[in-house]
Design an enzyme around this catalytic site. Sequence first.
Site, PDB file in Angstrom:
ATOM      1  N   ALA A  72      18.869  55.005  65.908  1.00  0.00           N
ATOM      2  CA  ALA A  72      18.751  53.539  66.187  1.00  0.00           C
ATOM      3  C   ALA A  72      20.127  52.674  65.718  1.00  0.00           C
ATOM      4  O   ALA A  72      20.792  53.018  64.703  1.00  0.00           O
ATOM      5  CB  ALA A  72      17.477  53.017  65.897  1.00  0.00           C
ATOM      6  N   GLY A 118      16.087  57.876  65.812  1.00  0.00           N
ATOM      7  CA  GLY A 118      15.850  57.436  67.304  1.00  0.00           C
ATOM      8  C   GLY A 118      16.116  58.449  68.220  1.00  0.00           C
ATOM      9  O   GLY A 118      15.738  58.716  69.275  1.00  0.00           O
ATOM     10  N   GLU A 121      13.767  61.236  68.008  1.00  0.00           N
ATOM     11  CA  GLU A 121      12.581  60.935  68.662  1.00  0.00           C
ATOM     12  C   GLU A 121      12.795  60.968  70.290  1.00  0.00           C
ATOM     13  O   GLU A 121      11.821  61.231  71.123  1.00  0.00           O
ATOM     14  CB  GLU A 121      12.296  59.455  68.218  1.00  0.00           C
ATOM     15  CG  GLU A 121      11.872  59.568  66.684  1.00  0.00           C
ATOM     16  CD  GLU A 121      11.393  58.143  66.115  1.00  0.00           C
ATOM     17  OE1 GLU A 121      12.340  57.488  66.026  1.00  0.00           O
ATOM     18  OE2 GLU A 121      10.222  57.999  66.210  1.00  0.00           O
ATOM     19  N   GLU A 143      14.752  57.885  58.667  1.00  0.00           N
ATOM     20  CA  GLU A 143      14.182  56.593  58.538  1.00  0.00           C
ATOM     21  C   GLU A 143      13.700  56.144  56.854  1.00  0.00           C
ATOM     22  O   GLU A 143      14.057  55.006  56.423  1.00  0.00           O
ATOM     23  CB  GLU A 143      12.865  56.262  59.365  1.00  0.00           C
ATOM     24  CG  GLU A 143      13.514  56.102  60.917  1.00  0.00           C
ATOM     25  CD  GLU A 143      13.688  57.332  61.674  1.00  0.00           C
ATOM     26  OE1 GLU A 143      13.590  58.530  60.969  1.00  0.00           O
ATOM     27  OE2 GLU A 143      13.878  57.409  62.833  1.00  0.00           O
TER      28      GLU A 143
END
Length: 707
Positions: A72, A118, A121, A143
């Site tokens: 992200a 991300g 994910e 993270e």
Amino acid sequence: MIKTYRTFKTRLLENGVILIGFDNQEKPVNILSERILKEFWLVMLEAFEDKKVKAIVLTSLKNNPPSFIAGADINEIKRITNEAECEAFVSLVHKMFRDMEQSKKPTVAAIEGVCLGGGLELALACHWRVATDHPSTLFGLPEVTLGIIPGFGGTQRLPKLIGLPSALEMICSGKNVYPYKAMKLGLVNDLVSHAPVDERKIETIEKEVFISIAIQRALELASGKKTKPKFGLKIRLASWPVLKKYTFWKARDDIKKSRKNFYPAPLLAVDAVEDGFGKSVYSGSVENEAPIVSKLAVSSLSKNLIHFHFGTEDLKHTETAVKSTSQLKTVGVLGAGLMGSQIAGNLSEKGFNVLMKDLKPEFLSNGLKRIAENEAKDLARRVITKPEYEQRLLRVYPTLNWTDFKNVDLAIEAIKEVLEWKQQLLTEFENVARSDAVFATNTSSHMVSEIAKNAKNKERCIAMHFFNPLRAMKLVEIGVADFTSPETVAIAVSLAKKMGKLPLVVKDCPGFLVNRILSRYLVESILMVAEGIPIQNIDKAAKNFGMAIDSGRTMGPLELIDYVGIETCIHVIESLKKLGPRIQGHPFIADMITKDTKPLRFWLNGKENQAVYQMLQNQHGWIKKKVSESELTDRLILPMVDEASRCLAEKIVDSPDKIDLAMLYGAGFPAFRGGLMKWALSQNVSTTVRLKSLSEKLGPRFEPFLA
Ligand code: NAD
């Protein structure tokens, strides 16, 4: 047909597979910002709507170096200040990923290069994952290193895919997993050998083997091939109530042991996994993951860790006044001891031919043995192949002869910390080496200007100060003397970067930045022992403050002295005495070195070494003394703040942020405190006032520096 969007390119093949190529033109790697995720979703919706599309292959068009999705957008995470807005956004992403997962049109992720956060994910929400074994391919959910937890469903999908224990390990440690391990875990469904290509374009990408396999899988899935993960015995077993309970207990216990309660994110990640375990991925994501990630994202701890992240990126990309034009081919390492062998090993890992010199054949063979042991770890973890392992060993050429150094471009010296030896070594080097060859010292405490006092080519002399253990310690201090040329600085910085390190350019001074500041902490711990304060109370105070926690285990100053070796510490303290009377040793430390046996350690088999107390009582009239933990902590930490202020005033580095990074990476100052200088500024009672009162009570070594 090819369609071009701002960040994506798509191409519908005749067989009904649509290729979606992620290509963020605005950044060197693909990242998932809010805008990009929304654009991605529009692209996906078009594919879902288009009757001609049977299946989707999602890949990246970045090829130099390859990267799938790096995660992200951390700048966006940094800007989050509103918990509710954050929760609404991540819930939207949960919906996208759920719809993608539930779509009748299967999506296959074709992965080469980094697949992190991300990005992973998103790959987890795909129906199948094909990856290549390119050296830069890796998977991870980092993270927690930013003080948050995975927020796009990672805490819910990963345990269902690879089982609880492995998923908890990945989520709570933030560590990366390499392709072969990823395949073994079931994170990747097909692993394909990497085949290099010059360019990666949507027009021709299906010619690449891993893409063609992804297309084939996409068609198989579209025709109804079962895609549910094979629930292996390990995964099923871990779901049994008793084992499940044990797995969560063990995960929490491991975290408490390694991170204490200093970092909430890993423990909250376990909560998110446990509370969502019996639910659907979507329910678990919305109900258990979203509230936690949103709460953590607005915390000051996460903001501090993100600040460190960006500082680290800046160090990684350190620019120098001039660009290095030198093409380093052969690098010499002088000294095959603890540090020399690690430096030589790292250089060979990065493809350099290394000449390693020592005084006796047995010293060289010990050094080579250490290198082989280190490289064998990469082989065992399947990070490298057997031929690469052998190449790495072959690239290190051991020698006793100076004549071999005629053509080296740069030499790093790592012989004992004795000034006269280092000066003599430099003279011998200059007698054989080219006049444009760089001489870099790994000294811990001497100045480049002292070592190069008699050098012929002073402008080519510099320090490259590495830390032990070299693999784990990312920092390299580049110590620059008045006479060092900008070209030499550029060469050293560029080499440090090639070695995968974080170069920090510092002005020449005894101990450079890290050892100079750290010495105040170590010296005080020695004086405390001499004063009668028990070893364990001293180390406990430092550990409760969090020292070295980011290495996975807190460590006190006396444990650190044991680790580095008392002899090295004595050398360092002795030469740092030139900084002034605030660096004091104590005579007892010399008595730790005994003639007949090994030097004494403060700790022996996890217990305080009674022989140290015996020696202190017999020779120094030692009597046990009790001092409050808060005073011990102040006595250990505040002198470091003081020394850091002096370094700033002397312009050893140009910003407090650099001190914070240096102390984080070189000295184990805990990241959760925000950095040494930031921590000092956050104190209710100023560090100057506290140092003043310590100086009144304990002596002038605490006298604060006033700019
Ligand atoms: P070490 O004693 O393990 O190794 C020194 C090696 O240098 C020995 O093998 C010795 O035989 C060899 N040597 C001595 N004179 C030589 C010469 N003239 N030519 C070639 N080889 C010679 O020492 P170390 O711990 O590796 O430390 C080396 C340097 O690195 C020191 O300056 C030390 O301060 C610095 N350093 C050490 C650490 C650490 O944690 N040990 C960390 C950072 C920097």
